[in-house]
Structures are given as structure tokens and as C-alpha cells.
Motif scaffolding. Sequence first.
Motif, PDB file in Angstrom:
ATOM      1  N   TRP A  93       0.825  -1.205   0.000  1.00 43.40           N
ATOM      2  CA  TRP A  93       0.000   0.000   0.000  1.00 43.40           C
ATOM      3  C   TRP A  93       0.860   1.257   0.000  1.00 43.40           C
ATOM      4  O   TRP A  93       1.930   1.279   0.585  1.00 43.40           O
ATOM      5  N   ASP A 140      -2.967   3.890  -3.111  1.00 43.37           N
ATOM      6  CA  ASP A 140      -2.613   2.972  -4.192  1.00 43.37           C
ATOM      7  C   ASP A 140      -2.199   1.635  -3.592  1.00 43.37           C
ATOM      8  O   ASP A 140      -1.735   1.574  -2.449  1.00 43.37           O
ATOM      9  N   GLU A 193      -4.513   2.301  -8.524  1.00 44.92           N
ATOM     10  CA  GLU A 193      -5.108   3.420  -7.804  1.00 44.92           C
ATOM     11  C   GLU A 193      -6.427   2.971  -7.169  1.00 44.92           C
ATOM     12  O   GLU A 193      -7.358   2.562  -7.858  1.00 44.92           O
ATOM     13  N   VAL A 194      -6.510   3.050  -5.848  1.00 46.75           N
ATOM     14  CA  VAL A 194      -7.702   2.606  -5.126  1.00 46.75           C
ATOM     15  C   VAL A 194      -8.610   3.788  -4.807  1.00 46.75           C
ATOM     16  O   VAL A 194      -9.811   3.736  -5.041  1.00 46.75           O
ATOM     17  N   LEU A 195      -8.047   4.855  -4.246  1.00 44.42           N
ATOM     18  CA  LEU A 195      -8.789   6.070  -3.930  1.00 44.42           C
ATOM     19  C   LEU A 195      -7.997   7.291  -4.371  1.00 44.42           C
ATOM     20  O   LEU A 195      -6.774   7.311  -4.250  1.00 44.42           O
ATOM     21  N   LYS A 196      -8.708   8.292  -4.864  1.00 46.61           N
ATOM     22  CA  LYS A 196      -8.044   9.556  -5.160  1.00 46.61           C
ATOM     23  C   LYS A 196      -8.933  10.700  -4.683  1.00 46.61           C
ATOM     24  O   LYS A 196     -10.152  10.533  -4.540  1.00 46.61           O
ATOM     25  N   ALA A 256      -9.370  11.748  -1.836  1.00 40.74           N
ATOM     26  CA  ALA A 256     -10.095  11.378  -0.621  1.00 40.74           C
ATOM     27  C   ALA A 256     -10.045  12.540   0.368  1.00 40.74           C
ATOM     28  O   ALA A 256      -9.027  13.208   0.507  1.00 40.74           O
ATOM     29  N   SER A 264     -14.782  10.605   2.091  1.00 42.07           N
ATOM     30  CA  SER A 264     -15.343  10.682   0.740  1.00 42.07           C
ATOM     31  C   SER A 264     -14.190  10.664  -0.250  1.00 42.07           C
ATOM     32  O   SER A 264     -13.133  11.229   0.029  1.00 42.07           O
ATOM     33  N   ALA A 265     -14.382   9.982  -1.379  1.00 41.60           N
ATOM     34  CA  ALA A 265     -13.290   9.840  -2.341  1.00 41.60           C
ATOM     35  C   ALA A 265     -13.816   9.386  -3.688  1.00 41.60           C
ATOM     36  O   ALA A 265     -14.953   8.918  -3.807  1.00 41.60           O
ATOM     37  N   GLN A 266     -12.969   9.493  -4.685  1.00 39.61           N
ATOM     38  CA  GLN A 266     -13.215   8.881  -5.982  1.00 39.61           C
ATOM     39  C   GLN A 266     -12.502   7.537  -5.961  1.00 39.61           C
ATOM     40  O   GLN A 266     -11.354   7.440  -5.522  1.00 39.61           O
ATOM     41  N   ALA A 267     -13.183   6.495  -6.417  1.00 40.71           N
ATOM     42  CA  ALA A 267     -12.611   5.163  -6.481  1.00 40.71           C
ATOM     43  C   ALA A 267     -12.591   4.731  -7.944  1.00 40.71           C
ATOM     44  O   ALA A 267     -13.566   4.166  -8.445  1.00 40.71           O
TER      45      ALA A 267
END
Length: 124
Positions: A33, A47, A53-56, A58, A116-119
Amino acid sequence: MTRFLPVKIAIVLLITAASGRTADSLSVTSNGWTIVANGERGTLAVDHVGLGEVLKEARLNVQRGDRLQRLNNWTIRQESQTDLWIKTAQPPSAWIFKLGPNSLSISSSSSDAVLSAQAPASPN
């Protein structure tokens, strides 16, 4: 008294170094990770070697009625090889990210905590 000043400074520096790294932005990598925390922007990126990429983008928040209140004024600290700690000043809270061999554990001192995040999804 002047002769002891360098010794006092050295002791303070050693205590600070021993208690973990603190920064406005910090990247921690362990067990596949990588978490990049940017305190100035108030964002995290996560990541994983096998997942990408897991979350961006966030963000750390608390639930206030029907809206999210963003947490600001971060203090970021690496407590160990696998632990990233974030303290926020407004409103006050603490978050711990533990990078495990098969999991990423996220905990907060607030019972109303919301991340909160983009996944992003892989095209494959």
C-alpha cells in the motif's frame, strides 16, 4: 549556561525524531500500500501494488445533519512503518490508517466520521 544550549537542542531533536515523522504532506508505503496525505489540500490518495489506484481525492469529513463538513488544518504523522495518523483542528478529530498485508484499516475518533473519495475503476 551557554555550553549546555547545544546539548538541549540535540535532546529536543532526538525526542522529536523518536516520536515519529510529522509533515504537511507525507507518503507512507508498506505491505504493498501507498498512502499520500496532502495536508495543505486536505486530500489523500491510496494505491496498492496489485490493485493500482484505489482512492483519489479522498477527503476527511464529519456528518452534520444532511451534509458533510470537511475537516481542515491537518497534522500528519507517521507513527510506525505501517501507521499514518492525521489529526484535524477544525473540527477536532484523529484518524489512523493501518497498512496491513491484506487490508487497509481506517479508524477515526469521531462517530460521525465520513471518508469521501473517488474510487477509479480499471478499464479491464
